[in-house]
Design a protein around this motif. Sequence first.
Motif, PDB file in Angstrom:
ATOM      1  N   GLY A  69       0.816  -1.075  -0.039  1.00  0.00           N
ATOM      2  CA  GLY A  69       0.088   0.022   0.007  1.00  0.00           C
ATOM      3  C   GLY A  69       1.004   1.286  -0.128  1.00  0.00           C
ATOM      4  N   GLU A  70       0.273   2.120   0.610  1.00  0.00           N
ATOM      5  CA  GLU A  70       0.912   3.521   0.642  1.00  0.00           C
ATOM      6  C   GLU A  70       2.064   3.700   1.510  1.00  0.00           C
ATOM      7  N   ASP A  71       2.158   2.742   2.381  1.00  0.00           N
ATOM      8  CA  ASP A  71       3.246   2.612   3.370  1.00  0.00           C
ATOM      9  C   ASP A  71       4.703   2.646   2.554  1.00  0.00           C
ATOM     10  N   LEU A  72       4.749   2.144   1.464  1.00  0.00           N
ATOM     11  CA  LEU A  72       5.950   2.028   0.580  1.00  0.00           C
ATOM     12  C   LEU A  72       6.537   3.483   0.391  1.00  0.00           C
ATOM     13  N   LYS A  73       5.795   4.442   0.210  1.00  0.00           N
ATOM     14  CA  LYS A  73       6.204   5.449  -0.213  1.00  0.00           C
ATOM     15  C   LYS A  73       6.687   6.515   1.144  1.00  0.00           C
ATOM     16  N   LYS A  74       6.639   6.000   2.127  1.00  0.00           N
ATOM     17  CA  LYS A  74       6.766   6.733   3.428  1.00  0.00           C
ATOM     18  C   LYS A  74       8.258   6.254   4.097  1.00  0.00           C
ATOM     19  N   SER A  75       8.850   5.259   3.722  1.00  0.00           N
ATOM     20  CA  SER A  75      10.045   4.788   4.394  1.00  0.00           C
ATOM     21  C   SER A  75      10.975   4.058   3.568  1.00  0.00           C
ATOM     22  N   VAL A  76      12.222   4.582   3.821  1.00  0.00           N
ATOM     23  CA  VAL A  76      13.331   3.871   2.836  1.00  0.00           C
ATOM     24  C   VAL A  76      13.510   2.714   3.325  1.00  0.00           C
ATOM     25  N   GLN A  77      13.359   2.218   4.503  1.00  0.00           N
ATOM     26  CA  GLN A  77      13.705   0.729   5.076  1.00  0.00           C
ATOM     27  C   GLN A  77      12.744  -0.056   4.408  1.00  0.00           C
ATOM     28  N   LYS A  78      11.451   0.331   4.238  1.00  0.00           N
ATOM     29  CA  LYS A  78      10.345  -0.335   3.579  1.00  0.00           C
ATOM     30  C   LYS A  78      10.653  -0.655   2.148  1.00  0.00           C
ATOM     31  N   GLN A  79      11.168   0.567   1.648  1.00  0.00           N
ATOM     32  CA  GLN A  79      11.617   0.073  -0.061  1.00  0.00           C
ATOM     33  C   GLN A  79      12.921  -0.782  -0.085  1.00  0.00           C
ATOM     34  N   MET A  80      13.776  -0.630   1.193  1.00  0.00           N
ATOM     35  CA  MET A  80      14.752  -1.602   0.999  1.00  0.00           C
ATOM     36  C   MET A  80      14.377  -3.034   1.102  1.00  0.00           C
TER      37      MET A  80
END
Length: 343
Positions: A69-80
């Motif tokens: 969801g939208e959480d991916l846009k908010k966290s570099v760690q989640k993107q990693m």
Amino acid sequence: MTKKWIYALEEVGQEHLNLVGRKCANLGEMTKLGMRVPPGFAISVDGFENYMRVTGLGRRIETYFASLGEDLKKSVQKQMDASRAAKDMIAETPLPAGIAEQIVSNYEALCARCGEADLPVAVRSSGSVSMPGQMETYLHVRGSSEVMRRVLEVWESTFNTRAIAFRLEKGMAVDKAPIGVAVIRMVSAKSAGVLLTVVPTTGDTDHVVIEGNWGLGESVVSGDITPDNFMVDKVSLAIEKNINKKSRYVVSTVNGTVKADVPSHLQEIPCLEDAEIHELVRIALSVEKHFGVPQDMEWVVDQDLPFPENVIWVQARPAKFTAQRKDADADYIVDQMARLFRR
């Protein structure tokens, strides 16, 4: 999978950018202009999409990213974390037999064309959307199994963290990125580097700027050394040289590419002869004239070929540069070249 999805470079050009990606399309266009380009083939975007479809990975990765969801846009760690998860899915999914056979068949045909078994090649990403420095390139790849492994790793690099962040920033679909792959013969590089038909920091279009070092071109853009700099007047062809001490370079070995010390007798002499400089400029100006805009180009001088056949091109694209200012500093900045080099 009866539809063709691998092409000889001679079969593609600028009109095929969305089919094979920018790098492959440029290489194909360069062959049409009569430029000396290493032989090779282009794995089209359809090849990647076939792999994702046949293995079911496309649906799995799409479902995975949708779950974030939208959480991916908010966290570099989640993107990693997302990058790691998507790349793991690809790493664990081998090429289906039909896809693997097509890649091997084209690689073996290239080996036969060049008269060398297990021909060393470069396996380079070719995105249809410009994403500078975010996809992978592998040099001195030898043998069918290694070529297949590196193609898979180039496809895997579409989910590098930087690539995910780029797509999020641009509002693009994050779960997919159309990508082609260029597989081209490695050049036995005496020297290599970059050339611009404009001074990028000033917008001066009266001169050509060449940066180079011994060996492969990676050392020119890595910042490891200060390369030789040649400024050439487009009309008189007068050469202004700034020869730097080049202590390190990148060379090919049977095990791939390595960084090594430049032999002492080469460190403080020009990596290009005047005739080679003039040949580079001659061809670059003809390309600039053809496209009507300043060019950003990559060149290699092959130590195994006679002049001028040894002057080989591996990239040409429109140059990015600062608008000309009368009071601008005319020094050429290597850091800017690093940003321009990878597309």
